[in-house]
Design an enzyme around this catalytic site. Structure first.
Site, PDB file in Angstrom:
ATOM      1  N   ASP B  15     -80.529  14.410  16.019  1.00  0.00           N
ATOM      2  CA  ASP B  15     -79.688  14.584  14.844  1.00  0.00           C
ATOM      3  C   ASP B  15     -78.933  13.288  14.558  1.00  0.00           C
ATOM      4  O   ASP B  15     -79.200  12.257  15.179  1.00  0.00           O
ATOM      5  CB  ASP B  15     -78.736  15.769  15.039  1.00  0.00           C
ATOM      6  CG  ASP B  15     -77.789  15.548  16.217  1.00  0.00           C
ATOM      7  OD1 ASP B  15     -77.569  14.401  16.640  1.00  0.00           O
ATOM      8  OD2 ASP B  15     -77.259  16.554  16.712  1.00  0.00           O
ATOM      9  N   THR B  56     -95.359  38.388  22.378  1.00  0.00           N
ATOM     10  CA  THR B  56     -94.342  38.553  23.409  1.00  0.00           C
ATOM     11  C   THR B  56     -93.049  38.051  22.815  1.00  0.00           C
ATOM     12  O   THR B  56     -92.708  36.878  22.925  1.00  0.00           O
ATOM     13  CB  THR B  56     -94.698  37.732  24.658  1.00  0.00           C
ATOM     14  OG1 THR B  56     -94.985  36.395  24.251  1.00  0.00           O
ATOM     15  CG2 THR B  56     -95.902  38.311  25.368  1.00  0.00           C
TER      16      THR B  56
END
Lengths: 134, 134, 134, 134
Positions: B15, B56
């Protein structure tokens, strides 16, 4: 003092099972926290300049999933700062779909400054002026 | 039985503070879990066809951060299934940088099938054959 | 002088149609370009310090798609700098799946420095020393 | 017939240079196209069911960048279908910041159905009913 953000689940947010790819929730948590800051006239940049930090970084986070969201679903993310501790604060996030909670998450954040050795960070005390805003 | 995945932190993973944007860790956790499945010849698709599930899916997850990683850092992600419960299993993830743990995370996953009402999912018992593989 | 990067399409890279969500190709293009830089001992940081730029930013980019890739597919991304111009250079990317080209893309990049007015950038001449490396 | 979408650049949208990591523009292009579809009561799912396609997939795309956007910037993305061809259509995207164009992009899309051999897709004629909507 909370942030409410209503948005639509987009095509690119979903995985091949047709439901939200879960890391996106954390992307939204981060954006919602930024929105909360901006409500108070703050941004990461202002925080950095004002307090000498590189940002309000993550110490801990988590999310529990109780229902799926899929492409086109309208959701609302409600965010508030839940608790202040001397060296951290906890942001609470709840995602609602059609009035039902589908995700509950949290971010435990700290005011992080460069540490003594390179590549390390250290947590500064949460400023009183920041607490007072929320 | 574990998966070890060494990779480099890329520019787009970071970032504006120059460190990993934290939702990416969950993206890597998911990919590492898939790698673990593939080590046993399984993929989400095979699981779906074999067990009648959509995947899952996540029930719960979390991560604790003890050090930053930045562009160009070499990290290793070590992943294993830590615990089986009747309706879920827990995947443990540890990210190392230069031999030091910088992130510890977990994913609690379930074998999710379409539920009785639309837009809901339900957890099936974790198949014994799946447990036996890990 | 090229970069060859073989990787597996992961679950989170795909959209609800089960194929790669196309913006990910650009994420991979960027990472492959960084790998090419690192082959020559350069990173965005080194470039920044050496040449006073904020990065090798994008001016133009594109991709043509001739075949899909899905979860679990093994692909190879081949990357090289194809052309230098006074104020830019063009990076060519080709994605192969099972020996067949499935995506061809390019990035036209410039050495970008802060411009005269705030929030603007300007392109510096591509340094001769940089050209000589590739 | 266009879609106008105003949004704020978030922290996680930016790279370590503090400006938007460019693949995100394509993520926004895709979302804006979906918004345009939804304005007409369509979604990828509806298109799939109605026309027997897996989606409106990409054949070609590109973007030219004439100015940066950074964290906190307010931008507007304006999107419309610009041209229909027998087997494709072109979506035009323009990103404005403070009234100035900073990115111009396009997506050339096709109605993609499973092809004759596995793992291939083929383009169907763009339905007249779809053209009529835009």
């Amino acid at each position: 003092m909370e942030n409410r953000w209503a948005f639509t689940i987009e095509w690119g947010d979903c995985d091949a099972a047709g439901i939200v790819f879960y890391p996106n929730y954390f992307r939204w948590f981060d954006a919602a926290f930024q929105q909360l800051l901006r409500q108070r006239g703050l941004g990461q940049r202002e925080l950095g300049e004002r307090y000498g930090i590189i940002g309000t970084g993550l110490i801990d986070c988590g999310a529990r999933f109780t229902g799926p969201a899929a492409y086109g679903d309208e959701v609302e993310l409600v965010t508030r700062i839940e608790r202040f501790e001397p060296l951290s604060f906890t942001v609470r996030h709840i995602v609602f779909k059609a009035g039902r909670t589908i995700v509950e998450g949290f971010e435990k954040r700290a005011f992080l400054a460069p540490g003594e050795s390179e590549g390390r960070l250290r947590a500064l005390p949460v400023p009183e002026a920041f607490k007072a805003l929320f």
